[in-house]
Design an enzyme around this catalytic site. Structure first.
Site, PDB file in Angstrom:
ATOM      1  CB  CYS A  88      43.841  45.699  42.612  1.00 19.98           C
ATOM      2  SG  CYS A  88      45.169  44.486  42.792  1.00 19.98           S
ATOM      3  CG  HIS A 193      40.644  42.411  41.160  1.00 22.85           C
ATOM      4  ND1 HIS A 193      40.997  43.453  40.329  1.00 22.85           N
ATOM      5  CD2 HIS A 193      41.801  41.893  41.623  1.00 22.85           C
ATOM      6  CE1 HIS A 193      42.316  43.541  40.276  1.00 22.85           C
ATOM      7  NE2 HIS A 193      42.829  42.612  41.058  1.00 22.85           N
ATOM      8  CD  GLU A 195      37.797  44.274  38.927  1.00 20.97           C
ATOM      9  OE1 GLU A 195      37.397  44.669  40.041  1.00 20.97           O
ATOM     10  OE2 GLU A 195      39.003  44.177  38.636  1.00 20.97           O
TER      11      GLU A 195
END
Lengths: 213, 251
Positions: A88, A193, A195
């Site tokens: 990001c 993202h 994650e």
């Protein structure tokens, strides 16, 4: 192998750490995931992760506040070619500069600028928030077991306009094409993202851990 | 193509998930950590965690529970309740939240929206608006629906969006917990006037209601609690209903 996640005061460090631990637990390798907030600890790291949540200028300031960090990152990533993943704003920092809240210089490792997502009509809401599919043409180990059109989680108001299109590995569509993944030698960056992208995201991280640029 | 998000919401009181009818008379729906695990497994698009009595109890959110809930989430997690300062926001992010919901403190101290957006980015700041119909308009409430402010909900929505809120979580207090569907007029009034995404909340009793929130209300995401908590529907049921209605959803 030691993978270092850089904590520079901005970013969802815990989420990133957790997802890297999850991905590494799926690999039959001795991988240590560590959170790093000083230059000394960075020295023994094999792969570097730069997360980023927040405003560009604030993130850049956070990096610069850690004495010697930017110089050591340059040495390790650009001169020693260690694998690097920016997430990001961590990807956007690779640009020459950003227009978010004025003008802020970035790391300048991939030529381009960061500017506001162009709004087309009142229906289009910004930030670009949620799950969106990515498209890529080139085969790359980072997309191992990831199909075209798979969804990843995005949350951003600014986009990375990369000067040389060859460094754009994947795009997403929101009003117009938006850079989703950049790749330059040993450097990867994602606007989304991983994650936060559930199983697909964990697979992406696993691919990064296995990647030998 | 950007997908419409389906967001289960955990209303937490004293560390337990509860769901009230019109914000009072709360029933116990279990352990937030267990619920988070279930929703991650079901493939929810995001999870929302609200500590509904943090403001009225004048205390900070239970960071430890946020922490343990976040550990079960590989999806975005929004946490709200008792957020009063930039330090509170930072602590929540460190505990594993991705976005922070602000309601009461945004009204007491509107600059927290702008400062929070500058520091952590707009995408991180979700302003929660609890609105109640009052003749031809809606007014907002704070402290988990316990205090009336007299502020017009539509004007407030525009104000906080301009100040840097990245998203609005719009809850109809008239509909919350009733199962009668979203207040579509409220949603329309807000979604047509702001340029940031809106999460519809309050009143979902059927899958059709989720579709209405997007198609008629103009919402970008739909939030529901009871219909998911008590096992009436799974996330995939919601996805199927929305896909059949022509909306883009994930998976």
């Amino acid at each position: 192998m030691r993978v270092g996640i850089i904590d520079y005061g901005s970013g969802n460090i815990r989420s990133v750490f957790k997802s890297f631990e999850k991905a590494s637990s799926l690999l039959d390798k001795n991988i240590q995931i560590v959170i790093i907030d000083n230059v000394e600890e960075l020295k023994g790291i094999d792969k570097i992760v730069l997360p980023g949540v927040g405003a560009f200028s604030d993130c850049m300031q956070g990096l610069e506040n850690i004495n010697g960090l930017v110089d050591l990152l340059y040495k390790m990533v650009i001169e020693q070619s260690k694998a690097f993943l920016g997430i990001c704003v961590g990807m956007q920092l690779l640009a020459n500069f950003s227009k978010e809240y004025g003008h802020t210089e970035g790391l300048g490792w991939i030529e381009g600028e960061v500017s506001a997502i162009e709004k087309i009509g009142p229906e289009m809401k910004v930030p670009h928030m949620g799950w969106n599919s990515i498209n890529f043409d080139k085969k790359h180990p980072i997309f191992n077991r990831i199909q075209k059109e798979e969804d990843f989680y995005f949350a951003h108001s600014y986009e990375f306009n990369v000067k040389n299109n060859n460094f754009v590995l994947a795009k997403t569509y929101y009003g117009s094409d938006i850079t989703a993944v950049v790749l330059k030698n040993n450097i990867i960056g994602t606007q989304f993202h991983p994650e936060k992208s559930q199983a697909t995201g964990v697979q992406f991280i696993k691919n990064f851990l296995e990647w030998a640029p | 193509m950007l997908k419409t998000r389906i967001i289960p919401c955990l209303d937490v009181k004293e560390g337990r998930v509860v769901k009230g009818i019109n914000f009072v008379d709360l029933k116990d729906a279990g352990d937030p950590v267990e619920q988070a695990k279930v929703y991650d497994f079901q493939g929810a698009d995001e999870l929302c965690f609200l500590d509904i009595t943090a403001s009225s109890d004048e205390r900070n959110i239970l960071l430890d529970i946020v922490n343990r809930t976040a550990d079960q989430c590989f999806m975005p997690l929004t946490v709200g309740g008792g957020v009063r300062s930039l330090t509170d926001i930072r602590n929540l992010l460190l505990a594993g939240a991705d976005k922070v919901g602000i309601n009461t403190s945004a009204i007491n101290n509107p600059s927290i929206v702008e400062e929070g957006a500058n520091k952590f980015g707009s995408q991180c700041i979700v302003v929660a608006i609890d609105a109640k119909k009052n003749k031809d308009s809606w007014t907002i409430y704070t402290h988990g629906g316990r205090k009336e402010t007299g502020i017009d909900a539509i004007e407030w929505a525009q104000f906080v969006a301009e100040k840097g809120a990245g998203e609005l979580l719009v809850t109809s207090m008239d509909r919350d917990g009733t199962g009668k569907g979203f207040d579509l007029d409220l949603l329309k009034a807000i979604t047509s006037k702001v340029s940031v995404p809106v999460i519809a909340s309050g009143g979902v009793g059927s899958l059709e209601h989720l579709v209405q929130g997007v198609k008629e209300g103009g919402a970008n995401a739909v939030l529901a609690a009871s219909i998911f908590h008590f096992g009436k529907f799974k996330i995939k049921d919601a996805r199927k209903a929305m896909t059949e209605a022509g909306l883009n959803t994930r998976l």
